[in-house]
Design a protein around this motif. Structure first.
Motif: not given
Length: 272
Positions: A53-65, A74-82
């Motif tokens: 599970t990938v969780i992306v957070t940033a101050v002022g933005y809504a988190p996304i999972a 051993g590689r993972a491409e999460i691409g462009n996360v908006v």
């Protein structure tokens, strides 16, 4: 690199210092990495193949999972996360909002010779937005000084100010007044209104996106919008053109208009 990706806003800007966290199927954290100044995430931590599970957070933005699959290599491409700004899925709070011209733009694009585009903008404008409790009754009024057209070419700008186009001596102002607002999606609306240009009044709808709200460094609250529409020059009595070859016109008949708007809460003079 074990994990790679880019963190972006909905309009394509990098989100620097966003944090990417990976957890395994048990919920245990196995990786935590920060994005660089360009929103890129590059982390070389070794990960076992499987689903995470990938969780992306940033101050002022809504988190996304989301879910990422780590390959046998051993590689993972999460691409462009908006990421969307917090509050970006709703219109700003009710009340008056004053457009900040220093951090806004009114631009138009016309086709040239059938193969490229000419970009222009108006540098002198002002607007006021009233967000109503009943959203459909929200209003916007804008005034643009027609003589402020700027395409980066003095000779062309002089021609655009002439009677062939904007006729700024007779019609110094371009105005827009909304007549209604209807929802068109989770964070999109259609603004119905009337555009007056060269003394001609036409019904013009704007495709509006609310990009979010946030605090500014001067203690105020700001909201950002993007609005687009298309106009036909003939609808506003701008018929000038010349055919250069094989029926191709020098100037396209349609203008693509884009408004990038930043507004400050209240009836205030925005800080620079």
């Amino acid at each position: 690199m074990a994990v790679r990706g880019r963190i972006r806003t909905r309009d394509g800007w990098a989100v620097p210092h966003a944090v990417v966290t990976l957890t395994d199927m048990t919920g245990a954290q196995v990786l935590r990495a920060g994005a660089d100044d360009e929103g890129a995430v590059r982390d070389g931590t070794d990960l076992a193949p499987g689903s995470y599970t990938v969780i992306v957070t940033a101050v002022g933005y809504a988190p996304i999972a989301s879910t990422a699959l780590v390959t046998a290599g051993g590689r993972a491409e999460i691409g462009n996360v908006v990421l969307a700004r917090q509050g970006g899925t709703e219109l700003p709070p009710p009340g008056p909002w004053t457009v900040d011209p220093a951090h806004s733009s009114v631009g138009a694009v016309a086709q040239h010779l059938g193969i490229s585009s000419v970009h222009g903008r108006f540098t002198d404008f002002g607007a006021r937005v009233e967000v109503a409790e009943d959203l459909e009754k929200s209003r916007v009024e804008a005034v643009i000084q027609a003589s402020s057209i700027d395409t980066g070419n003095g000779m062309r700008d002089t021609h655009l100010r002439s009677g062939d186009f904007l006729d700024v001596e007779r019609f110094p102002e371009i105005t827009y007044r909304s007549t209604g607002l209807t929802p068109a999606g989770p964070d999109r609306w259609t603004v119905h209104g009337e555009l007056t240009m060269r003394g001609v009044v036409r019904a013009v709808d704007l495709d509006l996106s609310c990009l979010g709200t946030g605090s500014d460094p001067w203690g105020g609250v700001r909201a950002a919008f993007r609005a687009t529409t298309e106009l036909r020059r003939d609808d506003f009595a701008m018929h000038y053109n010349q055919v250069v070859q094989a029926g191709i016109s020098a100037i396209g008949t349609t203008l693509k208009v884009t408004l990038e708007i930043q507004a400050v809460q209240g009836e205030v003079l925005p800080e620079a």
